[in-house]
Design a protein around this motif. Sequence first.
Motif, mmCIF file in Angstrom:
data_model
loop_
_atom_site.group_PDB
_atom_site.id
_atom_site.type_symbol
_atom_site.label_atom_id
_atom_site.label_comp_id
_atom_site.label_asym_id
_atom_site.label_seq_id
_atom_site.Cartn_x
_atom_site.Cartn_y
_atom_site.Cartn_z
ATOM 1 N N HIS A 1 0.577 -5.016 2.875
ATOM 2 C CA HIS A 1 0.514 -5.766 1.625
ATOM 3 C C HIS A 1 -0.891 -6.296 1.393
ATOM 4 O O HIS A 1 -1.469 -6.931 2.266
ATOM 5 C CB HIS A 1 1.528 -6.909 1.638
ATOM 6 C CG HIS A 1 2.927 -6.433 1.438
ATOM 7 N ND1 HIS A 1 3.687 -5.906 2.462
ATOM 8 C CD2 HIS A 1 3.703 -6.387 0.324
ATOM 9 C CE1 HIS A 1 4.867 -5.560 1.983
ATOM 10 N NE2 HIS A 1 4.904 -5.842 0.691
ATOM 11 N N VAL A 2 -1.415 -6.012 0.228
ATOM 12 C CA VAL A 2 -2.756 -6.467 -0.145
ATOM 13 C C VAL A 2 -2.695 -7.135 -1.518
ATOM 14 O O VAL A 2 -1.846 -6.781 -2.338
ATOM 15 C CB VAL A 2 -3.754 -5.284 -0.199
ATOM 16 C CG1 VAL A 2 -4.098 -4.791 1.185
ATOM 17 C CG2 VAL A 2 -3.215 -4.161 -1.061
ATOM 18 N N PRO A 3 -3.579 -8.122 -1.777
ATOM 19 C CA PRO A 3 -3.628 -8.743 -3.103
ATOM 20 C C PRO A 3 -3.946 -7.691 -4.157
ATOM 21 O O PRO A 3 -4.781 -6.812 -3.926
ATOM 22 C CB PRO A 3 -4.778 -9.750 -2.987
ATOM 23 C CG PRO A 3 -4.918 -10.006 -1.527
ATOM 24 C CD PRO A 3 -4.535 -8.727 -0.849
ATOM 25 N N ARG A 4 -3.267 -7.800 -5.289
ATOM 26 C CA ARG A 4 -3.441 -6.805 -6.346
ATOM 27 C C ARG A 4 -4.910 -6.676 -6.765
ATOM 28 O O ARG A 4 -5.382 -5.588 -7.079
ATOM 29 C CB ARG A 4 -2.592 -7.177 -7.555
ATOM 30 C CG ARG A 4 -2.565 -6.114 -8.636
ATOM 31 C CD ARG A 4 -1.704 -6.534 -9.796
ATOM 32 N NE ARG A 4 -0.273 -6.392 -9.520
ATOM 33 C CZ ARG A 4 0.389 -5.246 -9.565
ATOM 34 N NH1 ARG A 4 -0.225 -4.140 -9.872
ATOM 35 N NH2 ARG A 4 1.675 -5.204 -9.311
ATOM 36 N N CYS B 1 -4.404 0.124 0.097
ATOM 37 C CA CYS B 1 -5.169 -0.932 0.741
ATOM 38 C C CYS B 1 -6.604 -0.513 0.972
ATOM 39 O O CYS B 1 -7.493 -1.345 1.071
ATOM 40 C CB CYS B 1 -4.514 -1.334 2.059
ATOM 41 S SG CYS B 1 -4.628 -0.067 3.344
ATOM 42 N N SER B 2 -6.844 0.776 1.093
ATOM 43 C CA SER B 2 -8.201 1.228 1.387
ATOM 44 C C SER B 2 -8.429 2.616 0.801
ATOM 45 O O SER B 2 -7.497 3.306 0.383
ATOM 46 C CB SER B 2 -8.425 1.273 2.909
ATOM 47 O OG SER B 2 -7.600 2.254 3.474
ATOM 48 N N LEU C 1 -6.693 -0.832 -4.286
ATOM 49 C CA LEU C 1 -7.221 0.313 -5.034
ATOM 50 C C LEU C 1 -6.033 0.995 -5.689
ATOM 51 O O LEU C 1 -5.060 1.327 -5.026
ATOM 52 C CB LEU C 1 -7.919 1.295 -4.075
ATOM 53 C CG LEU C 1 -9.045 0.694 -3.233
ATOM 54 C CD1 LEU C 1 -9.424 1.645 -2.108
ATOM 55 C CD2 LEU C 1 -10.249 0.379 -4.084
ATOM 56 N N VAL C 2 -6.119 1.153 -6.992
ATOM 57 C CA VAL C 2 -4.972 1.690 -7.724
ATOM 58 C C VAL C 2 -5.275 3.098 -8.214
ATOM 59 O O VAL C 2 -6.343 3.370 -8.763
ATOM 60 C CB VAL C 2 -4.607 0.782 -8.920
ATOM 61 C CG1 VAL C 2 -3.417 1.366 -9.685
ATOM 62 C CG2 VAL C 2 -4.287 -0.627 -8.447
ATOM 63 N N CYS D 1 0.841 -1.193 0.000
ATOM 64 C CA CYS D 1 0.000 0.000 0.000
ATOM 65 C C CYS D 1 0.879 1.247 0.000
ATOM 66 O O CYS D 1 1.851 1.333 0.754
ATOM 67 C CB CYS D 1 -0.898 -0.024 1.238
ATOM 68 S SG CYS D 1 -1.789 1.519 1.503
ATOM 69 N N GLY D 2 0.530 2.199 -0.827
ATOM 70 C CA GLY D 2 1.298 3.430 -0.913
ATOM 71 C C GLY D 2 1.096 4.333 0.291
ATOM 72 O O GLY D 2 1.848 5.282 0.504
#
Length: 82
Positions: free
Chosen positions: A57-60, A72-73, A64-65, A51-52
Amino acid sequence: MIRWLVILALAWALYRLIESGIEWLSRATRELHGEAREGRRTLESDELVACGGCGVHVPRSRALVRRGQAFCSVGCRDGGGT
Ligand SMILES: [Zn+2]
């Protein structure tokens, strides 16, 4: 004698028919299983991205991109940095 030949030919034809039927069936089953395996593998190999905002770490697939950066949220995406 001729009758035996006819029976033999019919038996052979029937055998070939069953054989090709079984082959078709097993191929169809294999394709079905292959697809299922493919789907599961895609799910398992879901890459983790950091997560930026908070670094979690979250599944791609669940991240949220925004502008190539994964979050992550919504809170991290809208509140974090920049
Ligand atoms: Zn985050």
